[in-house]
Each structure stands twice: as structure tokens, then as C-alpha cells.
Write a protein that holds these residues in place. Sequence first.
Motif, PDB file in Angstrom:
ATOM      1  N   ARG A 187     -28.268 -39.941 -32.446  1.00 10.82           N
ATOM      2  CA  ARG A 187     -26.710 -39.926 -31.519  1.00 10.82           C
ATOM      3  C   ARG A 187     -26.001 -38.629 -32.727  1.00 10.82           C
ATOM      4  O   ARG A 187     -24.625 -38.523 -32.973  1.00 10.82           O
ATOM      5  CB  ARG A 187     -26.279 -40.550 -30.303  1.00 10.82           C
ATOM      6  CG  ARG A 187     -25.000 -39.936 -29.861  1.00 10.82           C
ATOM      7  CD  ARG A 187     -25.451 -38.196 -29.420  1.00 10.82           C
ATOM      8  NE  ARG A 187     -24.490 -37.789 -28.267  1.00 10.82           N
ATOM      9  CZ  ARG A 187     -24.561 -36.182 -27.493  1.00 10.82           C
ATOM     10  NH1 ARG A 187     -25.647 -35.311 -28.035  1.00 10.82           N
ATOM     11  NH2 ARG A 187     -23.658 -36.215 -26.835  1.00 10.82           N
ATOM     12  N   LEU A 188     -24.966 -40.232 -33.211  1.00 10.17           N
ATOM     13  CA  LEU A 188     -24.215 -39.904 -34.816  1.00 10.17           C
ATOM     14  C   LEU A 188     -24.570 -38.532 -35.727  1.00 10.17           C
ATOM     15  O   LEU A 188     -23.841 -38.375 -36.034  1.00 10.17           O
ATOM     16  CB  LEU A 188     -23.815 -41.293 -34.929  1.00 10.17           C
ATOM     17  CG  LEU A 188     -23.317 -42.157 -33.927  1.00 10.17           C
ATOM     18  CD1 LEU A 188     -22.778 -43.826 -34.851  1.00 10.17           C
ATOM     19  CD2 LEU A 188     -22.082 -41.590 -33.041  1.00 10.17           C
ATOM     20  N   GLY A 189     -25.332 -39.042 -36.144  1.00  8.44           N
ATOM     21  CA  GLY A 189     -26.213 -37.889 -36.737  1.00  8.44           C
ATOM     22  C   GLY A 189     -25.960 -36.277 -36.109  1.00  8.44           C
ATOM     23  O   GLY A 189     -25.714 -35.313 -37.386  1.00  8.44           O
ATOM     24  N   TYR A 190     -26.182 -36.095 -35.107  1.00 12.15           N
ATOM     25  CA  TYR A 190     -25.830 -34.585 -34.182  1.00 12.15           C
ATOM     26  C   TYR A 190     -24.870 -34.347 -34.148  1.00 12.15           C
ATOM     27  O   TYR A 190     -24.206 -33.245 -34.841  1.00 12.15           O
ATOM     28  CB  TYR A 190     -26.467 -35.149 -33.493  1.00 12.15           C
ATOM     29  CG  TYR A 190     -26.483 -33.925 -32.419  1.00 12.15           C
ATOM     30  CD1 TYR A 190     -27.655 -32.791 -32.530  1.00 12.15           C
ATOM     31  CD2 TYR A 190     -25.946 -33.270 -31.545  1.00 12.15           C
ATOM     32  CE1 TYR A 190     -27.484 -30.936 -32.089  1.00 12.15           C
ATOM     33  CE2 TYR A 190     -25.065 -32.469 -30.597  1.00 12.15           C
ATOM     34  CZ  TYR A 190     -26.298 -31.042 -31.550  1.00 12.15           C
ATOM     35  OH  TYR A 190     -26.580 -29.631 -30.776  1.00 12.15           O
ATOM     36  N   VAL A 191     -23.955 -35.754 -33.959  1.00 15.13           N
ATOM     37  CA  VAL A 191     -22.502 -35.141 -33.677  1.00 15.13           C
ATOM     38  C   VAL A 191     -22.220 -35.210 -35.155  1.00 15.13           C
ATOM     39  O   VAL A 191     -20.876 -33.666 -35.655  1.00 15.13           O
ATOM     40  CB  VAL A 191     -21.467 -36.623 -33.412  1.00 15.13           C
ATOM     41  CG1 VAL A 191     -20.363 -36.752 -33.620  1.00 15.13           C
ATOM     42  CG2 VAL A 191     -21.878 -37.156 -31.604  1.00 15.13           C
ATOM     43  N   LEU A 192     -22.094 -35.782 -35.924  1.00 18.32           N
ATOM     44  CA  LEU A 192     -21.362 -35.571 -37.402  1.00 18.32           C
ATOM     45  C   LEU A 192     -22.766 -34.284 -38.255  1.00 18.32           C
ATOM     46  O   LEU A 192     -21.377 -33.450 -38.961  1.00 18.32           O
ATOM     47  CB  LEU A 192     -22.038 -36.977 -38.810  1.00 18.32           C
ATOM     48  CG  LEU A 192     -21.087 -38.208 -38.148  1.00 18.32           C
ATOM     49  CD1 LEU A 192     -20.923 -38.905 -39.035  1.00 18.32           C
ATOM     50  CD2 LEU A 192     -19.743 -37.576 -38.651  1.00 18.32           C
ATOM     51  N   PHE A 193     -23.712 -33.864 -38.101  1.00 17.59           N
ATOM     52  CA  PHE A 193     -23.880 -32.557 -39.136  1.00 17.59           C
ATOM     53  C   PHE A 193     -24.101 -31.554 -38.346  1.00 17.59           C
ATOM     54  O   PHE A 193     -24.520 -30.590 -38.690  1.00 17.59           O
ATOM     55  CB  PHE A 193     -25.611 -33.642 -38.976  1.00 17.59           C
ATOM     56  CG  PHE A 193     -25.480 -34.475 -40.599  1.00 17.59           C
ATOM     57  CD1 PHE A 193     -25.098 -34.970 -41.595  1.00 17.59           C
ATOM     58  CD2 PHE A 193     -26.525 -35.782 -39.672  1.00 17.59           C
ATOM     59  CE1 PHE A 193     -24.923 -36.468 -41.929  1.00 17.59           C
ATOM     60  CE2 PHE A 193     -26.754 -36.746 -40.526  1.00 17.59           C
ATOM     61  CZ  PHE A 193     -25.891 -37.402 -42.061  1.00 17.59           C
TER      62      PHE A 193
END
Length: 283
Positions: free
Chosen positions: A71-77
Motif C-alpha cells: 500500500r505505501l509503495g502504491y502511495v509513493l510510486f
Amino acid sequence: MLNDIYQNLDPVALSLGPLVVRWYGLAYVAGFALAAFIIYRIARRWRLGLTMDDLLTLMICAIVGVVVGGRLGYVLFYGDGYYFAHPLEILAFNQGGMSFHGGLVGLLAGGAVAARLTRVPYLTLADLGAIAAPLGLFFGRCANFVNGELWGAPTDGPWGVVFGGAAGMMPRHPSQLYEAVLEGLVIFCVLFALSRRLPPRPRGTFVGAFLVLYGIFRFLIEFVREPDVQLGYLWGGWLTMGQLLSAPLVVAGVALLVYAARRKLSQEGPQRPSAPEAGDTAC
């Protein structure tokens, strides 16, 4: 248009009043359950001495790492700044949005915690996870296809699929299924076949091979996969975010394979402290 393939699958597997079970959620459950079984069987074959408590600890750390990291990867990338303006929506998992590369980082971090708790060498746990993870990728990409998301670029080929909705009515590459086969089934078959040799290959071999194969397959498939609409193509209109994030995986995988070949560290189970012998009491 008569020969076009239309994707009309329902993303909801089961609906009972307020309870809605989606295929995407079931894909995660199936992926983790099958991964636990594969890890257990390979650990037994390698005679690592993992207990059910060790396996449970590993799976809990893996699940937390994949979900939070993904989830955090989707938010950041892939968020393109949207979630910084709407931070509460970071927790809106029901709206979708998971990143493989973020999940990978979370999984590696979760593996580090599991290695500390179980006293199993980190690279041994990473190798076990690398062999099992492609099956989760397979189920996840199939669920992407069912959801009608992450579709491919337009194609004139007879295998083109019409997804409708935001994808329009033109046939597109079913890139989700390409990824399910290459990133899922092919990588699993290669790594599982390599795991059959005894004594097992050195620590780091399997996670290194996984990174190389995944990075290559994902980079190539991105050429026929539509980029995320909020990002589009990067750097001159040909590179996607998926390719930008996958290329370093190949480099890291090659470096890890070289490290494994040079160090030749054997796969090992839990390094538990030995029980004190009779008479070895403290004075």
C-alpha cells in the motif's frame, strides 16, 4: 468485432447482505496459504528443522510486510501526490491500489523481523519466500484480470480482450495474464526445480534468481501494458514507472547471485541456544 473477447467477469465472488467477498481478497488468501504449504515442504526437504511456530511467525511477518509495503509503495510510486493531499485515503484498501515493488520491500523487511524472532538466517528465509512468492503473484494477476484493471495496450491480435469501462471498447493485450504466466508460473517452476537438489544451493541463490527473472519479465511486459493514467510514460515517453522500478531488481539479483556463488553459505535452520547440561547452574 464479432471475434473480440469480452471480459465480463464479476469481481465479487460472494455477496451475503453487507458481507462482500471479492476475488482479489481471495487471491491474497490463496497465495499466502499456498506459500505457507510450499515453504513447509521445502524446509522439510532441506532438513531445516522449522517448527510450526517458526512458520506461523514467518507468515505473519510476511503478510504484514506485503500489505503495508504494497500500500505505501502504491502511495509513493503511483499516487502522484494525491494521497499527500488526502492522507486518510491511504487506509482505504477497499478502493484498491497495491504496488508489487512496495510489497517486495515490505516482505524483505518483514523477513528481517522473522529471521530475528525465529533465529533462522535471513537469506535462508528469503530463499524460501522467493520460491513460494510467485504463486501469490499468479493469483494476484489473475484477480487483476477479473477486476478488469491494469490492462494492456491496444492490439490487433486475435488474443485481444475488450475490458470496457475506462479501458474503452478497443481490444487490448491481456497483460495481467502475461504477468500471471511469466511472473507467476514460470518463475515458480524454475525456482521449485532448482530447490529439488540436495544439498540445497547456497543461501541467496533463490532470491537472487527471483529478482533477476521478475525484473526481466516485468520490464518486457511493460512494453505492452498501459501505464497508470495518472503517471503516463516517463522520460521522453517510452519508460514506465514499472520499468524504472524493475531494472534495479535485475542488478540487485545478479549481485546476490555472485555473492551466493562466492560465499557458498549453506542453508541453515533455527540457530537456537543449546539447553544447559546438568550441573551447569549459575553460582
